[in-house]
Scaffold this active site. Structure first.
Site, short mmCIF file in Angstrom:
data_model
loop_
_atom_site.label_atom_id
_atom_site.label_comp_id
_atom_site.label_asym_id
_atom_site.label_seq_id
_atom_site.Cartn_x
_atom_site.Cartn_y
_atom_site.Cartn_z
N ASP A 1 -11.25 2.91 4.04
CA ASP A 1 -11.58 1.49 3.90
C ASP A 1 -13.10 1.29 3.83
O ASP A 1 -13.57 0.21 3.48
CB ASP A 1 -11.03 0.70 5.09
CG ASP A 1 -9.78 -0.08 4.73
OD1 ASP A 1 -9.57 -0.36 3.54
OD2 ASP A 1 -9.01 -0.42 5.66
N GLN B 1 -4.72 -1.67 9.53
CA GLN B 1 -4.57 -2.99 8.91
C GLN B 1 -5.15 -4.07 9.83
O GLN B 1 -4.78 -4.16 11.00
CB GLN B 1 -3.08 -3.26 8.62
CG GLN B 1 -2.83 -4.54 7.86
CD GLN B 1 -3.42 -4.52 6.44
OE1 GLN B 1 -3.29 -3.55 5.72
NE2 GLN B 1 -4.08 -5.60 6.07
N LYS C 1 0.84 -1.21 0.00
CA LYS C 1 0.00 0.00 0.00
C LYS C 1 0.88 1.25 0.00
O LYS C 1 0.62 2.21 -0.72
CB LYS C 1 -0.94 -0.02 1.21
CG LYS C 1 -2.07 -1.04 1.05
CD LYS C 1 -2.85 -1.30 2.32
CE LYS C 1 -3.84 -2.45 2.09
NZ LYS C 1 -4.53 -2.91 3.30
#
Ligand code: NDP
Length: 284
Positions: free
Chosen positions: A120, A97, A53
């Site tokens: 997200d 994460q 990422k």
């Protein structure tokens, strides 16, 4: 019939090129898009995802910051960092994460991220907006799937769509997006009685289960579009999807491979969400 293979790497490269231009335009206005990534613990797969990422951010001109915490970190420490990032004008997206170590309340952490920086799309407010058909951030994997379908010019109106998997990360938002696109959607999960009965009816089949090659060619309607979200590591170390690619490609009209299908699109949509968030900040 041998299916056309949807190349997620090629589509990602094309989309990232246009994202690079948008990021440069925003930077010129003093709003360089910024993403903060929080990683707790030493899960090797998570470390790889985070590294990828960050690399992707660098390649398109998105500023990135990585915050790593040891696995035994008290949750308050991570929540304090999230609060600081929520208030930081250089940061337009915050990603935690997953998975978090067991002593964390995952929901509490995800809800601590400002809904306006939740790139997200996991915050309850953003899930609610998506359910209402008025999304702010769409979670990256289903968003990537929709982009792949759209790039192929596939109309979903009135089509039978079957989603296998009902997780908050993939299955549920995927279902909401397909309803929004006017497909008739069936959702299957571990308690579904006759999975093949449902999958064989699907014009569009999305597999998001996490079980290697569980969807075989005989479970697919001839000519169906098959999207394989699964990422599974096999005994030989190679990756495979939830779909048995070799038998499925003989029946489907379009199919995504693993790796090189949905995976790269997920990171691309994370970049897109971060840039959209910076766009909104610039418009304020
Ligand atoms: P989860 O484990 O959270 O969810 C799996 C879902 O599959 C659950 O809803 C479960 O049902 C269902 N399921 C389990 N067994 C069966 C079965 N035998 N028949 C039908 N349904 C079943 O996984 P995720 O949604 O997070 O991820 C799914 C896969 O996608 C994984 O391989 C993951 O690695 C991959 N993934 C890939 C991404 C990408 O970028 N390509 C991004 C995110 C995930 P129930 O709810 O009843 O337990």
């Amino acid at each position: 019939m041998t299916a056309k293979i949807l190349d997620g790497n090629a589509l990602s490269a094309k989309l990232r090129e246009s994202l690079r231009h948008r990021a440069a335009e925003l930077a010129a206005q003093g709003f360089q898009p910024g993403l903060a990534v929080i990683l707790v613990g030493e899960n090797p797969a998570s470390q790889v995802y985070v590294r990828n990422k960050i690399k992707a951010c660098e390649a398109v001109g998105v500023h990135s910051e990585k915050y790593e915490f040891p696995a035994d970190t008290p949750p308050e420490k991570v929540l304090n960092k999230i609060a600081a990032l929520n208030a930081d004008p250089k940061i337009h997206g915050i990603l935690v994460q997953l998975p978090l170590p067991p002593h964390f309340d995952e929901e509490e952490v995800l809800e601590a991220v400002s809904a306006e920086k939740d790139v997200d799309g996991f915050h309850a407010e953003n899930v609610g907006l998506l359910a209402q058909g008025n999304p702010r951030f769409i979670s990256c994997t289903p968003y990537g799937v929709m982009e792949m379908l759209s790039a192929e010019g596939i109309s979903l109106r009135g089509k039978e769509a079957v989603v296998v998997g009902r997780s908050n990360i993939v299955g549920k938002p995927m279902t909401l997006l397909l309803i929004g696109a006017s497909a008739t959607v069936t959702v299957c999960h571990s308690q579904t009685k006759d999975l093949a009965f449902h999958t064989r009816r699907a014009d569009l089949l999305v597999a998001a289960v996490g079980k290697p090659k569980m969807i075989t060619g005989d479970m697919i309607k001839p000519g169906a579009v098959v999207i394989d979200v699964g990422i599974n590591r096999q005994a030989d170390g190679k990756l495979c999807g939830d779909v048995d690619f070799d038998s499925a490609k003989e029946v489907a009209s379009l199919i995504t491979p693993v790796p090189g299908g949905v995976g790269p699109m997920t990171i691309t949509m994370l970049l897109a969400n971060t840039i959209e968030s910076a766009d909104r900040a610039a418009g304020k």
